[in-house]
Scaffold this active site. Structure first.
Site: not given
Length: 323
Positions: A117, A141, A145
């Site tokens: 991402s 988050y 990643k």
């Protein structure tokens, strides 16, 4: 090649699975269906219901379907939720990846494509963001990643696995209405949700250092994203890859939130005016991909514009909200 696609019944995963299946690639899906939808998948694609956290299920799936490559999309991906539940996000996104990679190494699978991402970049201060930009994620988050990228590359180097990490920018649109995003976590569905409920779309901040004062983002059609996966997977399968490819997936074109709101109003027929609310913490003024690397390495470029994203997403929204 026979590809295992984890999370293949999700919004992005189903587009990737269909694109690869229709291109003649062998595909099997592993999905716990926590957010995936079975009906998104063609009946010809085998579906194993299970989690990447379950080593026994992963081992069995790889062996039973003679898997020779993995496309790993299964992950939790809500930024706000990751702040509230960091342990859950690290368990699902990092430990789940660890279990999957252990199974890959044991089975001798030599191709691994990882769904990453643009969140790994954090709050960039560059006009166009190249893959060489500093990675300073600002939420759990994004951290998971980035940790996932590290783990994938390290495993590839240590065990002779050719790997690729794809850093998605803002994914939107749908190839067909039936495959549309069912969540209301991204900006276009959020606009649709407000309009459908008779409320004005919200714009968070109009005092950024941009031409119209609102944030600028790079949007990529999910069908283009699926095509990028197919292109990268085929490069991995060919043996011509350089072993640890990391590329942005975007259009390299910035669209402001106000421009997007105007386009949504035009497509939906909405005649009201968006409401301006306070900035959200951590929002960068501008985040647009440099897409030179994937063009140079693979000859790939996105072909669909933001209008097609909004129009297709609206068709999908109307299918689920006929009222």
């Amino acid at each position: 090649m026979s590809w295992l696609i984890t999370g293949g019944a999700g919004y992005i995963g189903a587009h990737v699975a269909r694109a690869m299946h229709e291109a003649g690639e062998g595909v099997v899906i592993l999905d716990d269906l926590s957010s995936g939808i079975v009906e998104r998948l063609p009946r010809e694609i085998p579906l194993v219901r299970g989690s990447v956290l379950d080593r026994e299920v992963v081992d069995h799936t790889i062996a039973a379907h003679d898997v020779t490559g993995v496309v790993h999309l299964a992950a939790k991906k809500q930024v706000g939720q990751s702040v509230e539940q960091p342990l859950h996000y690290y368990q699902e996104n990092v430990h789940g990846l660890t279990v999957l990679l252990e199974a890959v190494v044991k089975a001798g699978v030599k191709r691994f494509l990882f769904s990453s991402s643009a969140a790994v970049y954090g709050v960039p201060e560059l006009g166009l963001i190249p893959e060489s930009a500093p990675c300073v994620p600002i939420n759990p988050y994004g951290e998971t990643k980035l940790a996932g990228e590290w783990l994938v590359r390290a495993t590839g180097h240590a065990h002779g696995v050719s790997t690729a990490c794809l850093r998605y920018f803002n994914v939107a649109g749908t190839a067909t209405p039936e495959l549309a995003d069912t969540g209301v976590f991204n900006i276009i569905p959020m606009f649709f949700d407000r309009i459908t409920r008779g409320e004005a779309p919200r714009i968070f901040g109009d005092d950024y250092a941009t031409p119209d004062g609102t944030c600028i983002r790079d949007y990529i059609h999910v069908a283009d994203l699926a095509d990028a996966h197919l292109t990268v997977a085929r490069r991995l399968a060919s043996g011509q890859d350089r072993g640890d490819l990391t590329v942005n997936i975007g259009r390299g074109v910035g669209v402001s939130v106000r421009e997007l709101a105007d386009l949504v109003a035009e497509v939906t027929g909405y005649e009201g005016t968006p409401v301006i609310e306070a900035r959200r913490p951590g929002d960068a003024a501008k985040a647009v991909a440099s897409v030179d690397l994937i063009g140079d390495e693979l000859g790939w470029t996105a072909s669909r514009g933001v209008r097609e994203m909004v129009e297709s997403a609206w068709a999908g929204w109307q299918l689920r909200h006929p009222e």
